[in-house]
Scaffold this motif. Structure first.
Motif, PDB file in Angstrom:
ATOM      1  N   GLY A  27       0.780  -1.224   0.000  1.00  0.00           N
ATOM      2  CA  GLY A  27       0.000   0.000   0.000  1.00  0.00           C
ATOM      3  C   GLY A  27       0.815   1.279   0.000  1.00  0.00           C
ATOM      4  O   GLY A  27       0.245   2.367  -0.039  1.00  0.00           O
ATOM      5  N   GLU A  28       2.136   1.181   0.042  1.00  0.00           N
ATOM      6  CA  GLU A  28       2.975   2.381   0.054  1.00  0.00           C
ATOM      7  C   GLU A  28       2.985   3.048  -1.318  1.00  0.00           C
ATOM      8  O   GLU A  28       3.027   2.380  -2.342  1.00  0.00           O
ATOM      9  CB  GLU A  28       4.405   2.027   0.471  1.00  0.00           C
ATOM     10  CG  GLU A  28       4.559   1.724   1.944  1.00  0.00           C
ATOM     11  CD  GLU A  28       4.362   2.942   2.822  1.00  0.00           C
ATOM     12  OE1 GLU A  28       4.359   4.077   2.284  1.00  0.00           O
ATOM     13  OE2 GLU A  28       4.198   2.771   4.030  1.00  0.00           O
ATOM     14  N   VAL A  29       2.956   4.374  -1.309  1.00  0.00           N
ATOM     15  CA  VAL A  29       2.965   5.136  -2.555  1.00  0.00           C
ATOM     16  C   VAL A  29       4.067   6.197  -2.552  1.00  0.00           C
ATOM     17  O   VAL A  29       4.797   6.341  -3.526  1.00  0.00           O
ATOM     18  CB  VAL A  29       1.595   5.804  -2.804  1.00  0.00           C
ATOM     19  CG1 VAL A  29       1.646   6.684  -4.046  1.00  0.00           C
ATOM     20  CG2 VAL A  29       0.507   4.761  -2.943  1.00  0.00           C
ATOM     21  N   ALA A  30       4.203   6.915  -1.436  1.00  0.00           N
ATOM     22  CA  ALA A  30       5.119   8.068  -1.399  1.00  0.00           C
ATOM     23  C   ALA A  30       6.550   7.712  -1.798  1.00  0.00           C
ATOM     24  O   ALA A  30       7.133   8.384  -2.670  1.00  0.00           O
ATOM     25  CB  ALA A  30       5.082   8.705  -0.009  1.00  0.00           C
ATOM     26  N   PRO A  31       7.183   6.679  -1.218  1.00  0.00           N
ATOM     27  CA  PRO A  31       8.560   6.389  -1.647  1.00  0.00           C
ATOM     28  C   PRO A  31       8.659   5.908  -3.082  1.00  0.00           C
ATOM     29  O   PRO A  31       9.653   6.165  -3.767  1.00  0.00           O
ATOM     30  CB  PRO A  31       9.017   5.305  -0.654  1.00  0.00           C
ATOM     31  CG  PRO A  31       7.771   4.676  -0.164  1.00  0.00           C
ATOM     32  CD  PRO A  31       6.746   5.763  -0.143  1.00  0.00           C
ATOM     33  N   LEU A  32       7.617   5.223  -3.557  1.00  0.00           N
ATOM     34  CA  LEU A  32       7.672   4.695  -4.920  1.00  0.00           C
ATOM     35  C   LEU A  32       7.665   5.799  -5.964  1.00  0.00           C
ATOM     36  O   LEU A  32       8.188   5.626  -7.071  1.00  0.00           O
ATOM     37  CB  LEU A  32       6.485   3.752  -5.151  1.00  0.00           C
ATOM     38  CG  LEU A  32       6.426   2.510  -4.265  1.00  0.00           C
ATOM     39  CD1 LEU A  32       5.201   1.680  -4.599  1.00  0.00           C
ATOM     40  CD2 LEU A  32       7.686   1.681  -4.423  1.00  0.00           C
ATOM     41  N   MET A  33       7.083   6.931  -5.641  1.00  0.00           N
ATOM     42  CA  MET A  33       7.064   8.047  -6.580  1.00  0.00           C
ATOM     43  C   MET A  33       8.469   8.558  -6.868  1.00  0.00           C
ATOM     44  O   MET A  33       8.706   9.202  -7.896  1.00  0.00           O
ATOM     45  CB  MET A  33       6.193   9.181  -6.034  1.00  0.00           C
ATOM     46  CG  MET A  33       4.732   8.803  -5.883  1.00  0.00           C
ATOM     47  SD  MET A  33       3.773  10.022  -4.967  1.00  0.00           S
ATOM     48  CE  MET A  33       3.844  11.414  -6.083  1.00  0.00           C
ATOM     49  N   LEU A  34       9.419   8.265  -5.976  1.00  0.00           N
ATOM     50  CA  LEU A  34      10.795   8.720  -6.154  1.00  0.00           C
ATOM     51  C   LEU A  34      11.701   7.650  -6.734  1.00  0.00           C
ATOM     52  O   LEU A  34      12.745   7.977  -7.308  1.00  0.00           O
ATOM     53  CB  LEU A  34      11.364   9.180  -4.809  1.00  0.00           C
ATOM     54  CG  LEU A  34      10.643  10.340  -4.112  1.00  0.00           C
ATOM     55  CD1 LEU A  34      11.256  10.599  -2.747  1.00  0.00           C
ATOM     56  CD2 LEU A  34      10.693  11.594  -4.960  1.00  0.00           C
ATOM     57  N   VAL A  35      11.346   6.379  -6.596  1.00  0.00           N
ATOM     58  CA  VAL A  35      12.300   5.318  -6.931  1.00  0.00           C
ATOM     59  C   VAL A  35      11.801   4.329  -7.985  1.00  0.00           C
ATOM     60  O   VAL A  35      12.357   3.245  -8.107  1.00  0.00           O
ATOM     61  CB  VAL A  35      12.698   4.538  -5.654  1.00  0.00           C
ATOM     62  CG1 VAL A  35      13.514   5.397  -4.734  1.00  0.00           C
ATOM     63  CG2 VAL A  35      11.474   3.976  -4.943  1.00  0.00           C
ATOM     64  N   GLY A  36      10.767   4.665  -8.754  1.00  0.00           N
ATOM     65  CA  GLY A  36      10.463   3.732  -9.831  1.00  0.00           C
ATOM     66  C   GLY A  36       9.079   3.738 -10.423  1.00  0.00           C
ATOM     67  O   GLY A  36       8.906   3.321 -11.564  1.00  0.00           O
ATOM     68  N   VAL A  37       8.063   4.164  -9.703  1.00  0.00           N
ATOM     69  CA  VAL A  37       6.712   4.056 -10.229  1.00  0.00           C
ATOM     70  C   VAL A  37       6.418   5.230 -11.159  1.00  0.00           C
ATOM     71  O   VAL A  37       6.922   6.336 -10.969  1.00  0.00           O
ATOM     72  CB  VAL A  37       5.690   4.011  -9.067  1.00  0.00           C
ATOM     73  CG1 VAL A  37       5.531   5.362  -8.416  1.00  0.00           C
ATOM     74  CG2 VAL A  37       4.343   3.507  -9.554  1.00  0.00           C
ATOM     75  N   VAL A  38       5.630   4.973 -12.210  1.00  0.00           N
ATOM     76  CA  VAL A  38       5.285   6.004 -13.190  1.00  0.00           C
ATOM     77  C   VAL A  38       3.796   5.919 -13.505  1.00  0.00           C
ATOM     78  O   VAL A  38       3.118   4.949 -13.179  1.00  0.00           O
ATOM     79  CB  VAL A  38       6.094   5.838 -14.499  1.00  0.00           C
ATOM     80  CG1 VAL A  38       7.553   6.176 -14.275  1.00  0.00           C
ATOM     81  CG2 VAL A  38       5.955   4.425 -15.054  1.00  0.00           C
ATOM     82  N   LYS A  39       3.311   6.959 -14.145  1.00  0.00           N
ATOM     83  CA  LYS A  39       1.902   7.030 -14.529  1.00  0.00           C
ATOM     84  C   LYS A  39       1.544   5.974 -15.561  1.00  0.00           C
ATOM     85  O   LYS A  39       0.504   5.326 -15.475  1.00  0.00           O
ATOM     86  CB  LYS A  39       1.597   8.430 -15.082  1.00  0.00           C
ATOM     87  CG  LYS A  39       0.190   8.624 -15.619  1.00  0.00           C
ATOM     88  CD  LYS A  39       0.065   9.994 -16.258  1.00  0.00           C
ATOM     89  CE  LYS A  39      -1.313  10.218 -16.866  1.00  0.00           C
ATOM     90  NZ  LYS A  39      -2.338  10.443 -15.829  1.00  0.00           N
ATOM     91  N   LEU A  40       2.406   5.773 -16.536  1.00  0.00           N
ATOM     92  CA  LEU A  40       2.154   4.800 -17.595  1.00  0.00           C
ATOM     93  C   LEU A  40       3.487   4.207 -18.033  1.00  0.00           C
ATOM     94  O   LEU A  40       4.363   4.929 -18.513  1.00  0.00           O
ATOM     95  CB  LEU A  40       1.453   5.453 -18.788  1.00  0.00           C
ATOM     96  CG  LEU A  40       1.023   4.522 -19.925  1.00  0.00           C
ATOM     97  CD1 LEU A  40      -0.002   3.510 -19.426  1.00  0.00           C
ATOM     98  CD2 LEU A  40       0.454   5.304 -21.094  1.00  0.00           C
TER      99      LEU A  40
END
Length: 551
Positions: free
Chosen positions: A460-473
């Motif tokens: 359920g974590e989102v905040a750290p992933l926005m910096l280290v790998g997750v993208v919109k598409l």
């Protein structure tokens, strides 16, 4: 009463009531999420009525009635609406008009007193387009290369037949572009990297240049043949169009190449609606998103979430278990170990965004940048591991959940009776054998508990992933048919970030709202499935070693 109070019964009932209240709240949240999310896929009836504008003109209105609320008549009159009567309040309805390319707006509120009689004609069609959202209107005709081939009542069966053909052609084009052309592009990029690597090493001879050029020419020839095939398919898929009459009487021509689905919601029976519902739910969990993530499916986000959690579990479990074993079984108990335990407990309370900043600075920029310099110099300045990706996201969440695994494992090791260790040592086993064959199996349920808690938090974590790998598409999944098959350097999609993006970054809020609920429900289901699998494994281990615990 005093005896009853002293017996502790009030506290038992209070605890039971608190548990019951928590269960009801959880059920209520899940029911709300499921109702708002899953109801989105049911085919909505399309209404047709008239609307009186502020200047008194009457226009036609076609769309889905999505919501209804009560507002003050004073507010409507201040907005310029001519509301008759002395009532203080009136209803207004939210209509999904679709046809964004015609009206410029997908949703709009209309005062109910200004609407005419609402009807549901059976011939109104709903078209789900790959661009510009839904289309609502009356089917006028079907065309082939600009010539009408069917109109009136004969247009609907002709449209269904030609839509199926266009959809098959679209799937062929998609497979060629994604698989065959993708394979050629991958081969060309590998040739470029190989040539650049030899150039850096000073080994790019004329013979190797000729070899690379020959292979490149062969790949370009294959690419040209595929392009000709694609041009032919695009000409075939572009020949068919339909003409629909929208709510203002204007006739709009829609290419079947851009149509994802077409149906008559008002003409569906219950069996047709159930079949349509199952099909749309299947598309939601198996297809890629489109229209700024407000249409289509979320399969890449499901895949990315599960893959990241599995990699995180593989990384955090051995690290956490080894750290707990050292502190409990081998380290001398004293101020230093006590300070380490306090630090581990404090790390569990650090905000997750701090871990994200650490992962970006250490894993991505420092570690990934050095890996690129050492092993992928031919790709520079384009980064390989020196940019956010699946590996760094998994490692960051492994560090984030490490305290949970350490604490749970230590608690499990502490519960193993001392007599078990002494009995094993008395029978001649070494300390390592006692640990591996007796202590760890008995503590394995506690280890699995730590893993369950880690999975629940990481998913359920989102905040750290926005910096280290997750993208919109993400353009490609981390797992494909190209060596080394699992590409840990690639960016990925995540269900939690998808919820944030669709709910707060979408340009079409009303269209995105049901998808937020549906994605949230799916995230809960994914977490439950992962946790249930771990719980089942934990219970089997507990049953297996129950006899040892009773020794």
């Amino acid at each position: 009463m005093r005896d009853w109070y002293k017996s502790g019964s009030p506290w038992i009932w209070l605890t039971a009531g608190a548990v019951a209240a928590c269960v009801l709240v959880v059920i209520g949240v899940l029911a709300l999420t499921a109702g708002r999310g899953l109801g989105h896929f049911w085919p909505k009836p399309v209404a047709e009525t008239t609307y009186t504008e502020r200047d008194g003109s009457v226009i036609g209105l076609i769309g889905e009635l999505r919501d209804r609320e009560e507002v003050a008549v004073r507010r409507l009159r201040e907005a310029g609406f001519d509301i008759k009567g002395d009532a203080a309040f009136a209803d207004r309805v939210l209509v999904k008009m679709g046809n964004r390319d015609v009206t410029g707006a997908d949703f709009r509120w209309f005062p109910l007193p200004l609407l005419g009689e609402v009807t549901y004609p059976r011939d109104i069609i709903t078209i789900e387009r790959r661009e510009w959202g839904n289309f609502y209107g009356h089917l006028v005709s079907v065309k082939e290369n600009g010539q009408v081939v069917a109109s009136g009542e004969a247009a609907w069966p002709e449209l269904q037949q030609r839509f199926q053909r266009a959809n098959d052609l679209f799937n062929q084009i998609f497979r060629i572009e994604k698989n065959e052309i993708g394979k050629i592009n991958y081969g060309l990029e590998q040739l470029r990297l190989q040539a650049r690597k030899l150039e850096i090493q000073g080994q790019l001879t004329n013979e190797r240049k000729a070899e690379f050029e020959q292979r490149r020419t062969a790949l370009n020839g294959e690419f040209g043949a595929l392009q000709e095939r694609l041009n032919g398919l695009r000409q075939e898929i572009g020949r068919d169009t339909l003409v629909g009459r929208v709510m203002d009487g204007k006739e709009v021509e829609v290419k079947l190449a851009l149509v994802a689905d077409v149906y008559r919601a008002n003409d569906m029976g219950l069996a047709d609606k159930i079949g349509h519902y199952i099909e749309k739910v299947g598309e939601f969990v198996s297809e890629d998103p489109r229209e700024a993530n407000t249409e289509g499916g979320i399969f890449p986000a499901i895949f990315g979430t599960v893959m990241m959690v599995m990699l995180m579990a593989v990384m955090v479990t051995p690290l956490g278990i080894m750290a707990a074993i050292y502190m409990r079984e081998y380290a001398k108990q004293g101020p230093l170990i006590q300070a380490i335990r306090i630090s581990v407990n404090n790390l569990a309370g650090v905000p997750s965004i701090v871990y994200g900043v650490f992962g970006l600075g250490f894993f991505v920029y420092f570690l990934g940048g050095n890996i690129d310099q050492l092993f992928y110099p031919e790709a520079l300045p384009a980064p390989t591991f020196g940019s956010p990706g699946l590996l760094w996201a998994s490692l960051t969440l492994a560090i984030l959940t490490l305290p949970v695994v350490i604490v749970a494992t230590e608690e499990g090791l502490a519960r193993v009776p001392r007599s078990v260790r002494e009995g094993s040592l008395a029978l001649g086993a070494t300390k390592a054998e006692t640990l591996m064959r007796t202590v760890l199996p008995m503590a394995s349920p506690a280890m699995m508990t730590g893993l369950i808690l880690a999975v629940a938090r990481a998913a359920g974590e989102v905040a750290p992933l926005m910096l280290v790998g997750v993208v919109k598409l993400a353009p490609a999944l981390p797992l494909d048919q190209y060596f080394p098959f699992l590409h840990l350097e690639r960016k990925f999609m995540h269900l939690g970030f998808h919820i944030y993006d669709v709910g707060f970054q979408s340009p079409n809020v009303e269209a995105a709202r049901p998808l937020v609920y549906a994605t949230a429900l799916l995230l809960v289901i994914v977490i439950m499935v992962l946790n249930l699998a771990a719980i089942r494994l934990r219970n089997s281990l507990r049953e297996k070693f129950r006899g040892l615990e009773s020794v």
